[in-house]
Design a protein around this motif. Sequence first.
Motif, short mmCIF file in Angstrom:
data_model
loop_
_atom_site.label_atom_id
_atom_site.label_comp_id
_atom_site.label_asym_id
_atom_site.label_seq_id
_atom_site.Cartn_x
_atom_site.Cartn_y
_atom_site.Cartn_z
N UNK A 1 0.76 -1.15 0.04
CA UNK A 1 0.09 -0.10 -0.05
C UNK A 1 0.89 1.39 0.05
N UNK A 2 0.23 2.31 -0.41
CA UNK A 2 0.77 3.69 -0.21
C UNK A 2 -0.24 4.75 0.18
N UNK A 3 0.04 5.63 1.11
CA UNK A 3 -0.90 6.51 1.43
C UNK A 3 -0.32 7.75 1.72
N UNK A 4 -0.93 8.71 2.69
CA UNK A 4 -0.64 9.82 3.04
C UNK A 4 0.05 10.91 1.96
N UNK A 5 -0.57 10.51 0.73
CA UNK A 5 -0.16 11.64 -0.12
C UNK A 5 -0.53 13.24 -0.02
N UNK A 6 0.42 13.94 -0.16
CA UNK A 6 0.17 15.32 -0.27
C UNK A 6 1.22 16.16 -1.18
N UNK A 7 0.86 17.14 -1.73
CA UNK A 7 1.94 17.44 -2.70
C UNK A 7 1.38 18.77 -3.21
N UNK A 8 2.41 19.65 -3.42
CA UNK A 8 2.28 20.88 -3.85
C UNK A 8 1.83 21.24 -5.37
N UNK A 9 2.27 20.20 -6.09
CA UNK A 9 1.97 20.10 -7.39
C UNK A 9 2.25 18.86 -8.05
N UNK A 10 1.99 18.51 -9.28
CA UNK A 10 1.90 17.32 -9.86
C UNK A 10 3.36 16.75 -10.00
N UNK A 11 4.12 17.53 -10.40
CA UNK A 11 5.61 17.38 -10.61
C UNK A 11 6.19 16.71 -9.20
N UNK A 12 5.73 17.24 -8.13
CA UNK A 12 6.16 16.61 -6.78
C UNK A 12 5.43 15.23 -6.49
N UNK A 13 4.28 15.27 -6.79
CA UNK A 13 3.38 14.10 -6.75
C UNK A 13 3.83 12.87 -7.53
N UNK A 14 4.29 13.07 -9.00
CA UNK A 14 4.94 11.94 -9.72
C UNK A 14 6.03 11.58 -9.09
N UNK A 15 7.00 12.16 -8.61
CA UNK A 15 8.09 11.55 -7.88
C UNK A 15 8.00 10.69 -6.68
N UNK A 16 6.90 11.51 -5.85
CA UNK A 16 6.41 10.75 -4.61
C UNK A 16 6.05 9.28 -4.82
N UNK A 17 5.03 9.14 -5.76
CA UNK A 17 4.40 8.09 -5.99
C UNK A 17 5.46 7.18 -6.77
N UNK A 18 6.34 7.63 -7.59
CA UNK A 18 7.41 6.74 -8.10
C UNK A 18 8.00 6.11 -7.16
N UNK A 19 8.76 7.11 -5.92
CA UNK A 19 9.38 6.50 -5.02
C UNK A 19 8.57 5.68 -4.19
N UNK A 20 7.41 5.74 -3.95
CA UNK A 20 6.69 4.62 -3.20
C UNK A 20 6.69 3.47 -3.86
N UNK A 21 6.44 3.50 -4.96
CA UNK A 21 6.20 2.22 -6.05
C UNK A 21 7.71 1.52 -5.96
N UNK A 22 8.87 2.54 -6.06
CA UNK A 22 10.15 1.77 -6.13
C UNK A 22 10.29 0.92 -4.67
N UNK A 23 9.97 1.49 -3.43
CA UNK A 23 9.95 1.04 -2.06
C UNK A 23 9.16 -0.54 -1.95
N UNK A 24 8.07 -0.26 -2.80
CA UNK A 24 7.25 -1.58 -2.75
C UNK A 24 7.56 -2.65 -3.56
N UNK A 25 8.24 -2.34 -4.71
CA UNK A 25 8.83 -3.28 -5.49
C UNK A 25 9.87 -3.94 -4.98
N UNK A 26 10.84 -3.26 -4.37
CA UNK A 26 12.02 -3.85 -3.63
C UNK A 26 11.57 -4.80 -2.55
N UNK A 27 10.30 -4.57 -1.90
CA UNK A 27 9.85 -5.56 -0.73
C UNK A 27 8.98 -6.65 -1.53
N UNK A 28 9.10 -6.83 -2.83
CA UNK A 28 8.49 -7.93 -3.39
C UNK A 28 7.02 -7.58 -3.83
N UNK A 29 6.70 -6.45 -3.97
CA UNK A 29 5.18 -6.02 -4.03
C UNK A 29 4.95 -5.84 -5.51
#
Length: 389
Positions: A96-124
């Motif tokens: 899962x991911x959550x607690x998303x808050x961002x000033x703009x889409x450019x920030x949000x894009x990088x955040x969701x990418x980082x969350x997905x990367x952490x999930x992938x490295x944990x077998x998700x």
Amino acid sequence: MPNGITIRPVLTKADRKAFVDLPFRLYADNPAWVPPLKDEAYGLITPGKNPFFEHAEAQLYLAERAGKVVGRISASIDHMWTPMPPEKGGGADSGNWGYLDAEDKAVADLLIGQAEEWLRTHGVKRSIGPISMSIWEEPGLLIKGHDHPPTVMMGYDDARYEAWVESWGYAKVKDLHTWDLDITKDFPPLIARIVQSGQKNSRIRVRDVNKKKFAAEAAIILNILNDAWSGNWGFVPFTESEIAFAGKKMKPIIFNDLVKIAEYDGEPVAFMMTWPDLNEMQADLNGNLFPFGFIKLLWRLNGGLTGIPKVRTTRVPLMGVVKHLQASRLASQLAFMMIEDTRQAALKFYGSTHSEIGWILEDNQGMNSIASTIESRINKTYRIYEKAI
């Protein structure tokens, strides 16, 4: 550093404070956002304070631009969620991911990418969100109802986030609805007759809880909850630590006549929990209990000197009927009886005019039918998404 944005993990107390503080800046001019109590928000994201972390692992991230915090997100794996079958939301490859808050889409894009990367490295392989961070805390992204404040323990999200999330390839997996009931209006005649019939039935007893026997009453309610909700999408049972944690947090807003237990032939078979909307009482505290916020909140919770708070809205966060009765007419009759008893108490003693029921899963036909039959209307919708990663 795309667009001058840096993403870094939350590692220190100062980082957690920044994580909690960010929405206070982003939503400062939004009258529909309700500032959470900062101490409580901090506790929810801190291992050792929130027992969620006893069966889950998580990483929080902050986004910074020119040294300023401009976004946040969480990535988590709940090891009580993953054993559920995929059709119930789980699976060994889910996270899962959550607690998303961002000033703009450019920030949000990088955040969701980082969350997905952490999930992938944990077998998700299946990313499901937003869930911040437990299904019992603030699940789902607000997609309908941005024009009015959320009730206690319900989230609020920038209206832009829906398009952003969907642009990343996320698709709806489940909608959660809350229903607004005008409690100043009597039930439709048919429902009133069903309630009256139940009140005359000697085998049925709807009673108030006894807060002086809090532990015993909580055990009854949780036994019914675990049975009634066990087949629901996303259901994760409370651990004993979480029961104690939730009980301590919720006890100040438990009032005997707003929490009902229904008995059939002397056996507890249903319950309904209703709270005064704490958000109404804390909205002007800006998240701070000290130096004077605690006194204000305590005064309001105690209704001045009366011991009964006055609120426009109450919230029904939990209701359940034991599974073996759910397909019977008795189930809806018990629900109508508990709602009517609570409606009368909220109207007479708490000065309330509305009650919010939910959240309710979109495919929970029984509960949605009950809410619709008593002429409630859907006032908010929260969406949970998923994506193969």
